[in-house]
Design a protein around this motif. Structure first.
Motif, short mmCIF file in Angstrom:
data_model
loop_
_atom_site.label_atom_id
_atom_site.label_comp_id
_atom_site.label_asym_id
_atom_site.label_seq_id
_atom_site.Cartn_x
_atom_site.Cartn_y
_atom_site.Cartn_z
N ARG A 254 0.79 -1.19 -0.01
CA ARG A 254 -0.02 0.02 -0.01
C ARG A 254 0.78 1.46 -0.07
NH1 ARG A 254 -0.35 2.03 5.22
NH2 ARG A 254 0.36 0.66 6.97
N GLN A 255 2.16 1.10 0.28
CA GLN A 255 3.21 2.27 0.52
C GLN A 255 3.99 2.36 -1.01
OE1 GLN A 255 5.61 1.07 3.73
NE2 GLN A 255 4.17 1.84 5.18
N LEU A 256 3.88 1.28 -1.67
CA LEU A 256 4.39 1.30 -3.02
C LEU A 256 3.42 1.60 -4.01
CD1 LEU A 256 6.48 -2.01 -3.35
CD2 LEU A 256 7.32 0.20 -3.33
N ALA A 257 2.10 1.69 -3.71
CA ALA A 257 0.96 1.94 -4.70
C ALA A 257 1.38 3.52 -5.30
CB ALA A 257 -0.07 1.87 -4.17
N PRO A 258 1.52 4.42 -4.48
CA PRO A 258 1.52 5.93 -4.99
C PRO A 258 2.76 6.07 -5.70
CG PRO A 258 1.13 5.89 -2.60
CD PRO A 258 1.26 4.42 -2.81
N VAL A 259 3.95 5.29 -5.30
CA VAL A 259 5.12 5.45 -6.16
C VAL A 259 4.84 5.13 -7.66
CG1 VAL A 259 7.59 4.79 -6.21
CG2 VAL A 259 6.33 5.39 -4.06
N LEU A 260 4.23 3.81 -7.59
CA LEU A 260 3.98 3.19 -8.97
C LEU A 260 2.95 4.17 -9.74
CD1 LEU A 260 3.33 -0.49 -7.69
CD2 LEU A 260 5.51 0.66 -9.07
N ILE A 261 2.00 4.75 -9.17
CA ILE A 261 1.18 5.52 -9.93
C ILE A 261 1.83 6.86 -10.39
CG2 ILE A 261 -0.66 7.54 -9.35
CD1 ILE A 261 -1.83 5.42 -7.16
N VAL A 262 2.79 7.51 -9.41
CA VAL A 262 3.70 8.48 -10.07
C VAL A 262 4.57 8.02 -11.46
CG1 VAL A 262 5.63 9.94 -9.86
CG2 VAL A 262 3.70 9.72 -7.97
N LEU A 263 5.03 6.77 -11.23
CA LEU A 263 5.78 6.30 -12.35
C LEU A 263 4.96 6.11 -13.36
CD1 LEU A 263 8.31 3.90 -10.38
CD2 LEU A 263 8.71 6.13 -11.23
N ALA A 264 3.86 5.80 -13.33
CA ALA A 264 2.82 5.33 -14.50
C ALA A 264 2.49 6.91 -15.25
CB ALA A 264 1.55 4.65 -14.02
N PRO A 282 -1.72 3.22 -18.80
CA PRO A 282 -1.69 3.12 -17.13
C PRO A 282 -2.37 4.36 -16.60
CG PRO A 282 0.48 2.53 -18.06
CD PRO A 282 -0.26 3.01 -19.33
N SER A 283 -1.83 5.66 -17.34
CA SER A 283 -2.58 6.90 -16.59
C SER A 283 -3.97 7.05 -16.94
CB SER A 283 -1.82 8.08 -17.34
OG SER A 283 -0.35 8.11 -17.20
N VAL A 284 -4.37 6.53 -18.02
CA VAL A 284 -5.96 6.51 -18.35
C VAL A 284 -6.60 5.61 -17.18
CG1 VAL A 284 -7.64 5.81 -19.90
CG2 VAL A 284 -5.50 7.15 -20.67
N ILE A 285 -5.99 4.67 -17.09
CA ILE A 285 -6.69 3.48 -16.22
C ILE A 285 -6.88 4.23 -14.72
CG2 ILE A 285 -6.34 1.13 -14.99
CD1 ILE A 285 -5.17 0.29 -17.76
N TYR A 286 -5.71 4.84 -14.50
CA TYR A 286 -5.87 5.47 -13.22
C TYR A 286 -6.69 6.73 -13.03
CZ TYR A 286 -4.22 8.09 -9.05
OH TYR A 286 -4.33 9.09 -7.99
N LEU A 287 -6.69 7.57 -14.10
CA LEU A 287 -7.57 8.44 -14.13
C LEU A 287 -9.26 8.02 -13.98
CD1 LEU A 287 -5.78 10.89 -16.66
CD2 LEU A 287 -6.15 11.22 -13.92
N LEU A 288 -9.19 6.95 -14.54
CA LEU A 288 -10.77 6.46 -14.72
C LEU A 288 -10.93 5.76 -13.12
CD1 LEU A 288 -10.93 4.39 -18.08
CD2 LEU A 288 -12.10 6.38 -17.33
N GLY A 289 -9.81 5.28 -12.70
CA GLY A 289 -9.95 4.61 -11.33
C GLY A 289 -10.47 5.90 -10.29
N LEU A 290 -10.05 7.06 -10.74
CA LEU A 290 -10.28 8.19 -9.50
C LEU A 290 -11.56 8.50 -9.93
CD1 LEU A 290 -7.19 10.46 -9.93
CD2 LEU A 290 -7.66 8.96 -8.03
N ALA A 291 -12.18 8.41 -11.24
CA ALA A 291 -13.42 8.87 -11.34
C ALA A 291 -14.40 7.83 -10.63
CB ALA A 291 -13.65 8.80 -12.95
#
Length: 334
Positions: A254-264, A282-291
């Protein structure tokens, strides 16, 4: 169990770090003292880091109503330095240190229960869960609080979402046996954040145990402005990386997840620059996740104000990840 703690107030020191907390300090102090006989006989010190608002005046006014309140100076301004005032020989007769924070409201009998649980569990430290509530009626503040109470905002850490008490390796600091606190030298004042987890690492490394008491929950008011939330979580990420480097820890998933998000997100930006749009996936998938997070939180609270939850979560994730990475770039300390 709580009755056994009555009369122990002379052995308890409560410390509250403060800096420009006029909006919160009175509510915080009254919640600690109003319905807790032990807390009213303990020494309650507000360690002020040089407030320029009315924090000091409010504390002074309350000390007339509650004579056990003291106002201390914290010239180093850091929360860790405020807590380390407990190491002063003037408090050598105290056996228990309780930490409280201005951005919080405490349940009735909070200090009494901490003292009782310390004794019952033979623990070096007791930690507690935080339940977030909005610091203001603004939609962003409400979204921050709501998403902070979900795994989307906090990764499901036990001291934010936990409901089962037990021994843990880290949690929101509430009480210490002062002999255990003194034995490891208190907080590390070189830490800009995550000083609590770093201290927990030294306490457990010294043979102490930490008990999470999920029945003594604290109401916490998170940052209510985007830039303040960003600054807070950047420091959190930076501090966590410092702790990992210093103690040779591997960050949890859970601490690595934000790091992987930034790298994506960085890879997606690179893809846009070099004309490789598939790297944006990966960025599009993450933004859809935030939605999805926004829709989920708004639906669960039956309020459109939750639609900013994805924005709040994104700020938490990206700033934490950037803080972590920026500390890794510096490498190990000498």
């Amino acid at each position: 169990m709580l009755d056994a703690t009555v009369g122990q107030g002379s052995k308890v020191l409560v410390l509250i770090p403060a800096l420009n907390e006029e909006a919160h300090i009175e509510l915080c102090l009254r919640s600690i003292l109003k319905h807790d006989e032990l807390a009213r006989t303990a020494t309650v010190c507000v360690a002020d880091g040089g407030s320029t608002d009315t924090t000091r005046e409010i504390v002074t006014k309350l000390s007339a109503e509650f004579p056990n309140i003291q106002l201390l100076d914290n010239p180093k301004r850091l929360q860790s330095a405020a807590m380390n005032l407990a190491l002063d020989p003037v408090w050598s007769d105290r056996e228990i240190l309780v930490r409280c924070d201005c951005h919080a409201v405490y349940p009735a009998g909070y200090v009494s229960r901490l003292v009782a649980v310390l004794d019952a569990k033979d623990a070096a430290s007791v930690v507690v869960p935080l339940d977030s509530e909005p610091a203001s009626p603004a939609a962003f503040a409400i979204s921050v609080a709501w998403v902070s109470n979900t795994p989307y905002g906090t990764g499901g850490s036990a001291h934010r979402a936990g409901r089962i008490s037990g021994y843990v390796d880290h949690g929101h600091h509430a009480a210490f046996r002062l002999d255990a606190f003194r034995a490891v030298g208190g907080y590390d004042e070189t830490m800009v954040a995550n000083e609590d987890a770093e201290l927990d690492q030294r306490i457990t490394g010294n043979g102490g145990r930490i008990w999470l008491d999920c029945d003594n929950r604290v109401t916490y008011f998170p940052r209510d402005k985007p830039h303040r939330l960003w600054q807070q979580y950047f420091r959190y990420g930076y501090g966590r990386a410092t702790t990992c480097l210093r103690h040779g820890q591997r960050p949890k998933l859970r601490q690595l997840a934000p790091v992987l998000i930034v790298l994506a997100l960085l890879i997606g930006l690179l893809g846009a620059i070099i004309g490789q749009p598939w790297l944006l996936l990966p960025s599009v998938i993450y933004l859809l996740g935030l939605a999805f997070v926004s829709a989920r939180v708004a639906y669960s609270h039956d309020s459109p104000k939750g639609l900013l939850a994805g924005v709040a979560a994104g700020i938490m994730h990206v700033s934490w990840g950037l803080g972590f990475l920026s500390r890794l770039v510096r490498g190990r300390e000498r």
